[in-house]
Scaffold this motif. Structure first.
Motif, PDB file in Angstrom:
ATOM      1  N   VAL A 276      61.669  17.627  29.667  1.00 59.42           N
ATOM      2  CA  VAL A 276      62.631  16.757  28.979  1.00 59.42           C
ATOM      3  C   VAL A 276      62.127  15.316  28.978  1.00 59.42           C
ATOM      4  CG1 VAL A 276      64.938  15.745  29.152  1.00 59.42           C
ATOM      5  CG2 VAL A 276      64.642  18.203  29.391  1.00 59.42           C
ATOM      6  N   ILE A 277      61.644  14.861  30.119  1.00 59.02           N
ATOM      7  CA  ILE A 277      61.169  13.479  30.210  1.00 59.02           C
ATOM      8  C   ILE A 277      59.927  13.272  29.346  1.00 59.02           C
ATOM      9  CG2 ILE A 277      60.163  11.780  31.794  1.00 59.02           C
ATOM     10  CD1 ILE A 277      62.093  12.976  33.941  1.00 59.02           C
ATOM     11  N   SER A 278      58.995  14.218  29.380  1.00 59.81           N
ATOM     12  CA  SER A 278      57.781  14.053  28.575  1.00 59.81           C
ATOM     13  C   SER A 278      58.104  14.095  27.085  1.00 59.81           C
ATOM     14  CB  SER A 278      56.744  15.116  28.928  1.00 59.81           C
ATOM     15  OG  SER A 278      57.205  16.400  28.586  1.00 59.81           O
ATOM     16  N   TRP A 279      59.068  14.918  26.680  1.00 63.36           N
ATOM     17  CA  TRP A 279      59.451  14.952  25.270  1.00 63.36           C
ATOM     18  C   TRP A 279      60.093  13.626  24.858  1.00 63.36           C
ATOM     19  CZ3 TRP A 279      58.221  17.716  21.205  1.00 63.36           C
ATOM     20  CH2 TRP A 279      58.963  17.546  20.033  1.00 63.36           C
ATOM     21  N   ALA A 280      60.912  13.056  25.740  1.00 64.25           N
ATOM     22  CA  ALA A 280      61.540  11.769  25.434  1.00 64.25           C
ATOM     23  C   ALA A 280      60.478  10.687  25.260  1.00 64.25           C
ATOM     24  CB  ALA A 280      62.519  11.382  26.539  1.00 64.25           C
ATOM     25  N   VAL A 281      59.454  10.717  26.105  1.00 62.83           N
ATOM     26  CA  VAL A 281      58.367   9.746  25.978  1.00 62.83           C
ATOM     27  C   VAL A 281      57.593   9.996  24.682  1.00 62.83           C
ATOM     28  CG1 VAL A 281      56.160   9.010  26.970  1.00 62.83           C
ATOM     29  CG2 VAL A 281      58.159   9.338  28.443  1.00 62.83           C
ATOM     30  N   PHE A 282      57.335  11.265  24.367  1.00 63.05           N
ATOM     31  CA  PHE A 282      56.593  11.608  23.156  1.00 63.05           C
ATOM     32  C   PHE A 282      57.353  11.173  21.907  1.00 63.05           C
ATOM     33  CE2 PHE A 282      56.087  14.663  19.648  1.00 63.05           C
ATOM     34  CZ  PHE A 282      54.781  14.363  19.294  1.00 63.05           C
ATOM     35  N   VAL A 283      58.630  11.464  21.843  1.00 62.81           N
ATOM     36  CA  VAL A 283      59.422  11.106  20.664  1.00 62.81           C
ATOM     37  C   VAL A 283      59.570   9.591  20.571  1.00 62.81           C
ATOM     38  CG1 VAL A 283      61.711  11.286  19.604  1.00 62.81           C
ATOM     39  CG2 VAL A 283      60.609  13.304  20.527  1.00 62.81           C
TER      40      VAL A 283
ATOM     41  N   ASP B 248      57.409   7.364  21.512  1.00 68.72           N
ATOM     42  CA  ASP B 248      56.137   6.825  21.022  1.00 68.72           C
ATOM     43  C   ASP B 248      55.566   7.659  19.888  1.00 68.72           C
ATOM     44  OD1 ASP B 248      56.311   4.884  22.945  1.00 68.72           O
ATOM     45  OD2 ASP B 248      55.119   6.004  24.410  1.00 68.72           O
ATOM     46  N   GLY B 249      56.344   8.589  19.382  1.00 67.89           N
ATOM     47  CA  GLY B 249      55.844   9.515  18.362  1.00 67.89           C
ATOM     48  C   GLY B 249      55.423   8.839  17.079  1.00 67.89           C
ATOM     49  N   ASP B 250      56.187   7.819  16.649  1.00 72.42           N
ATOM     50  CA  ASP B 250      55.830   7.121  15.413  1.00 72.42           C
ATOM     51  C   ASP B 250      54.464   6.463  15.542  1.00 72.42           C
ATOM     52  OD1 ASP B 250      58.204   7.874  14.281  1.00 72.42           O
ATOM     53  OD2 ASP B 250      59.261   6.036  14.855  1.00 72.42           O
ATOM     54  N   VAL B 251      54.217   5.859  16.702  1.00 69.49           N
ATOM     55  CA  VAL B 251      52.935   5.202  16.919  1.00 69.49           C
ATOM     56  C   VAL B 251      51.810   6.231  16.930  1.00 69.49           C
ATOM     57  CG1 VAL B 251      51.597   3.819  18.555  1.00 69.49           C
ATOM     58  CG2 VAL B 251      54.019   3.330  18.202  1.00 69.49           C
ATOM     59  N   ILE B 252      52.008   7.340  17.638  1.00 68.55           N
ATOM     60  CA  ILE B 252      50.979   8.381  17.731  1.00 68.55           C
ATOM     61  C   ILE B 252      50.708   8.971  16.360  1.00 68.55           C
ATOM     62  CG2 ILE B 252      50.483  10.665  18.666  1.00 68.55           C
ATOM     63  CD1 ILE B 252      52.069   9.808  21.173  1.00 68.55           C
ATOM     64  N   MET B 253      51.759   9.250  15.588  1.00 65.67           N
ATOM     65  CA  MET B 253      51.568   9.862  14.274  1.00 65.67           C
ATOM     66  C   MET B 253      50.874   8.908  13.312  1.00 65.67           C
ATOM     67  SD  MET B 253      54.975  12.105  13.639  1.00 65.67           S
ATOM     68  CE  MET B 253      56.086  11.821  14.975  1.00 65.67           C
ATOM     69  N   LYS B 254      51.183   7.612  13.381  1.00 62.39           N
ATOM     70  CA  LYS B 254      50.548   6.639  12.485  1.00 62.39           C
ATOM     71  C   LYS B 254      49.086   6.436  12.856  1.00 62.39           C
ATOM     72  CE  LYS B 254      54.761   4.210  11.285  1.00 62.39           C
ATOM     73  NZ  LYS B 254      55.584   3.026  11.514  1.00 62.39           N
TER      74      LYS B 254
ATOM     75  N   VAL C 287      54.416  13.826   9.640  1.00 64.14           N
ATOM     76  CA  VAL C 287      55.409  14.744  10.196  1.00 64.14           C
ATOM     77  C   VAL C 287      56.779  14.256   9.767  1.00 64.14           C
ATOM     78  CG1 VAL C 287      56.391  15.682  12.308  1.00 64.14           C
ATOM     79  CG2 VAL C 287      53.948  15.279  12.173  1.00 64.14           C
ATOM     80  N   ASN C 288      57.592  15.204   9.364  1.00 64.88           N
ATOM     81  CA  ASN C 288      58.954  14.887   8.965  1.00 64.88           C
ATOM     82  C   ASN C 288      59.743  14.434  10.198  1.00 64.88           C
ATOM     83  OD1 ASN C 288      61.579  14.830   8.066  1.00 64.88           O
ATOM     84  ND2 ASN C 288      61.526  16.854   7.130  1.00 64.88           N
ATOM     85  N   PRO C 289      60.241  13.199  10.225  1.00 62.82           N
ATOM     86  CA  PRO C 289      60.992  12.721  11.398  1.00 62.82           C
ATOM     87  C   PRO C 289      62.235  13.554  11.693  1.00 62.82           C
ATOM     88  CG  PRO C 289      60.494  10.895   9.901  1.00 62.82           C
ATOM     89  CD  PRO C 289      60.088  12.152   9.214  1.00 62.82           C
ATOM     90  N   GLY C 290      62.876  14.099  10.664  1.00 58.13           N
ATOM     91  CA  GLY C 290      64.048  14.949  10.882  1.00 58.13           C
ATOM     92  C   GLY C 290      63.677  16.222  11.618  1.00 58.13           C
ATOM     93  N   LEU C 291      62.495  16.750  11.328  1.00 62.03           N
ATOM     94  CA  LEU C 291      62.014  17.957  12.009  1.00 62.03           C
ATOM     95  C   LEU C 291      61.736  17.662  13.483  1.00 62.03           C
ATOM     96  CD1 LEU C 291      61.141  20.903  11.713  1.00 62.03           C
ATOM     97  CD2 LEU C 291      58.856  20.070  11.153  1.00 62.03           C
ATOM     98  N   VAL C 292      61.140  16.526  13.756  1.00 62.78           N
ATOM     99  CA  VAL C 292      60.863  16.133  15.140  1.00 62.78           C
ATOM    100  C   VAL C 292      62.173  15.944  15.904  1.00 62.78           C
ATOM    101  CG1 VAL C 292      59.875  14.326  16.602  1.00 62.78           C
ATOM    102  CG2 VAL C 292      58.643  15.086  14.567  1.00 62.78           C
TER     103      VAL C 292
END
Length: 176
Positions: A47-54, A56-62, A68-73
């Motif tokens: 749960v904690i790692s997913w929260a960190v991933f989401v 920072d997800g925009d930065v990682i994806m860019k 990636v569809n943000p709604g899907l994430v």
């Protein structure tokens, strides 16, 4: 002559052919406790790692150029949170039950063994449903592995049940 069909749980004298029932029950409780503590830690870590991933997800994806569809994430995050939260709650519940099993075996209180026996019986019933589903879906590996797991779990159930039958009903037995 009256005929009755009584279903009785078999009784064994030793656990795993080398431990007395009390020691076997305590070892089983400790192993359950260790696995559930690890499960609780892993589920919270996920749960904690997913929260960190989401977060920072925009930065990682860019940075990686991944579209990636943000709604899907977000939907995947909700499913992950719910699933891992349920796993965490089950682990905490099982930690309490394993602790009761250890304490009941250590102090000789049969009532403290009952929650573990009930939970194990429910687990075996659900595994039986899993076997039927595997037979219907023709998933032979699933059926075989589930039956092996049920046999092991059933043996441990019989060991704890046998130890419980050795204890006097409702009478506190002091530690030796």
């Amino acid at each position: 002559m009256k005929s009755t069909m009584d279903a009785k749980v078999p009784i064994v004298g030793e656990c795993c052919l080398c431990f007395d029932l009390k020691t076997g029950t305590i070892i089983l409780g400790v192993l359950n406790l260790i696995v559930c503590v690890i499960g609780a830690i892993l589920s919270m870590g996920l749960v904690i790692s997913w929260a960190v991933f989401v977060g920072d997800g925009d930065v990682i994806m860019k940075e990686n150029g991944v579209a990636v569809n943000p709604g899907l994430v977000e939907a995947a995050g909700v499913v992950l949170y719910i699933t891992t939260s349920v796993i965490f709650i089950v682990c905490v519940f099982y930690i309490v039950i394993a602790s009761l099993l250890i304490h009941g075996a250590r102090t000789g209180r049969p009532g403290f063994l009952t929650p573990w026996l009930v939970l194990t019986a429910v687990s075996m019933a659900l595994q039986l449903v899993n076997v039927v589903g595997g037979l219907i879906a023709l998933e032979w590996m699933k059926v075989g592995l589930t039956i092996i797991g049920m046999a092991i779990e059933g043996y441990f159930f019989v060991c704890v049940w046998s130890f419980r039958q050795q204890l006097p009903r409702g009478v506190f037995v002091p530690k030796a």
